[in-house]
Design an enzyme around this catalytic site. Sequence first.
Site, PDB file in Angstrom:
ATOM      1  NE  ARG A 167       5.726   7.877   8.382  1.00  0.00           N
ATOM      2  CZ  ARG A 167       5.833   6.988   7.413  1.00  0.00           C
ATOM      3  NH1 ARG A 167       5.217   5.821   7.512  1.00  0.00           N
ATOM      4  NH2 ARG A 167       6.529   7.252   6.329  1.00  0.00           N
ATOM      5  NE  ARG A 199       9.064   8.288   1.697  1.00  0.00           N
ATOM      6  CZ  ARG A 199       9.346   7.087   2.169  1.00  0.00           C
ATOM      7  NH1 ARG A 199       8.392   6.309   2.584  1.00  0.00           N
ATOM      8  NH2 ARG A 199      10.593   6.670   2.235  1.00  0.00           N
ATOM      9  N   GLY A 257       2.410  -0.240   8.494  1.00  0.00           N
ATOM     10  CA  GLY A 257       3.232  -0.497   9.681  1.00  0.00           C
ATOM     11  C   GLY A 257       2.393  -0.538  10.948  1.00  0.00           C
ATOM     12  NE  ARG A 309      10.575   6.708   7.797  1.00  0.00           N
ATOM     13  CZ  ARG A 309       9.618   5.947   7.282  1.00  0.00           C
ATOM     14  NH1 ARG A 309       8.935   5.118   8.050  1.00  0.00           N
ATOM     15  NH2 ARG A 309       9.337   6.029   5.995  1.00  0.00           N
ATOM     16  N   GLY A 321       0.857  -1.184   0.000  1.00  0.00           N
ATOM     17  CA  GLY A 321       0.000   0.000   0.000  1.00  0.00           C
ATOM     18  C   GLY A 321       0.886   1.225   0.000  1.00  0.00           C
ATOM     19  CG  ASN A 356      -5.988   2.146   7.890  1.00  0.00           C
ATOM     20  OD1 ASN A 356      -6.836   2.098   8.784  1.00  0.00           O
ATOM     21  ND2 ASN A 356      -4.729   2.474   8.114  1.00  0.00           N
ATOM     22  CG  ASP A 357     -12.419   5.989   6.842  1.00  0.00           C
ATOM     23  OD1 ASP A 357     -11.815   6.844   7.515  1.00  0.00           O
ATOM     24  OD2 ASP A 357     -13.522   6.197   6.306  1.00  0.00           O
TER      25      ASP A 357
END
Length: 393
Positions: A267, A278, A148, A174, A141, A301-302
């Site tokens: 994020r 991205r 993740g 990261r 996705g 994914n709501d």
Amino acid sequence: MGEAPAFIVDDLLGDYPNGLGLKSKGHQTAVDAGHKTYVIGDTDGESALIGVKVLEKSTGEWIIPAVLGTKPQSSKRLSALILNGDRILILKGGSAHDDCFWFLEVDTPFVREQRNKLGTEVVAWSRGVVGDTKMPIVISGPSGVGKGTLIAKLMKEFPSTFGFSVSHTTRAPREKEQNGVHYHFSERSVMEKEISSGKFLEFASVHGNLYGTSVEAVEVVADAGKRCILDIDVQGARSVRASSLEAIFIFICPPSFEELEKRLRARGTETEEQMQKRLRNARAELEQGKAPGLFDHILVNDDLETCYKSLKKLLGLDQVVHSILESAPLLVNLPQDHSVSKIGQKIVIGSKEASENRFVLDLTSLKGGAPGRTRGLQMYSSDSWSNGLNGHI
Ligand SMILES: Nc1nc2c(ncn2[C@@H]2O[C@H](COP(=O)(O)OP(=O)(O)O)[C@@H](O)[C@H]2O)c(=O)[nH]1
Ligand SMILES: Nc1ncnc2c1ncn2[C@@H]1O[C@H](COP(=O)(O)OP(=O)(O)O)[C@@H](O)[C@H]1O
């Protein structure tokens, strides 16, 4: 013409009058497959690993093949027999249940593909594993969709069921990422070298960096008896689809493009430039993800909890677990001195020390293979076989 080795093949072939194309003596064994003879074992008298040499019978030429996959440790008693003309089953006498069955692939689709690619004779090792493991799960996705987050929830709720395939990447870590846990962070030159040596099941260039799943990453999870989860991009999913690894493919979509951007910004792990890259790639990924035939399931994914529930449902985790009723596989160590005979897809293994100790190794439902393990081997005692299973030969 290859150089003749120090031994003469007839010397090392003790007679095994069992009609299996199987001949063996001590540390070596030799198997005929078509116009080639494969000599397997302690071929140089030095290595602690099992070696392979190939005799091209029509020319008398000896070939040292490129050997792919993890090589097994040597054993004093090797038996071998050819299966379907494309792989050799090796039984290592005196070895533990997780090290006694090996497959040397000599003409499988993977070996043929590698032979064409490398332009040389190729064989590939694949360790045999008794019992079944559940199919790996591929999750893809666009960046920021929540892959993740969903995987972390699954691993937290079911720590003994799932294991994460730790990919290699050339991107920088990261802040909270740990080497060997989230990724194996690698130098590009090292990773490129490892890719050309066949270490990777799949790899792709994503958002300007290299990412790849090593064969090892998937196998360590399966060896721990867990179901493997792969978080890989759409190109990687396509490569896995085309590989010998059977998996279930799930694509995660955002409720809208705006929401995706919002999550990615919130994020806060990417520079503005990286984020733009991205987001650009996300449009193409969303198109490709919906292409027919690639993904088995698409989840939106709501609301996180709703999506997580749907994910658990499609993985069968909302049902009563039946595993208590499923019997554990029979695991036996292979006696040093053993006999083997083949009846259809079943191998009867006898112990020369204890004649009543006989086992059947059933190869009917083999799965996987190089690159990686060969799974689905079944073992049972010959008693249960003679008590009614003979009809299935
Ligand atoms: N093909 C492939 N893609 C990978 C692999 N590991 C991660 N990816 C994908 O690479 C992309 C970028 O991952 P990452 O840098 O962690 O960023 P994120 O997606 O924003 O969390 C994602 O689409 C991952 O699914 C891999 O081993 N192979
Ligand atoms: N359903 C959701 N609703 C709101 N925010 C979410 C949802 N799922 C994930 N997030 C958040 O979105 C961001 C990106 O999620 P992440 O799991 O890192 O995505 P990916 O691994 O797909 O790049 C994270 O900050 C995460 O907390």
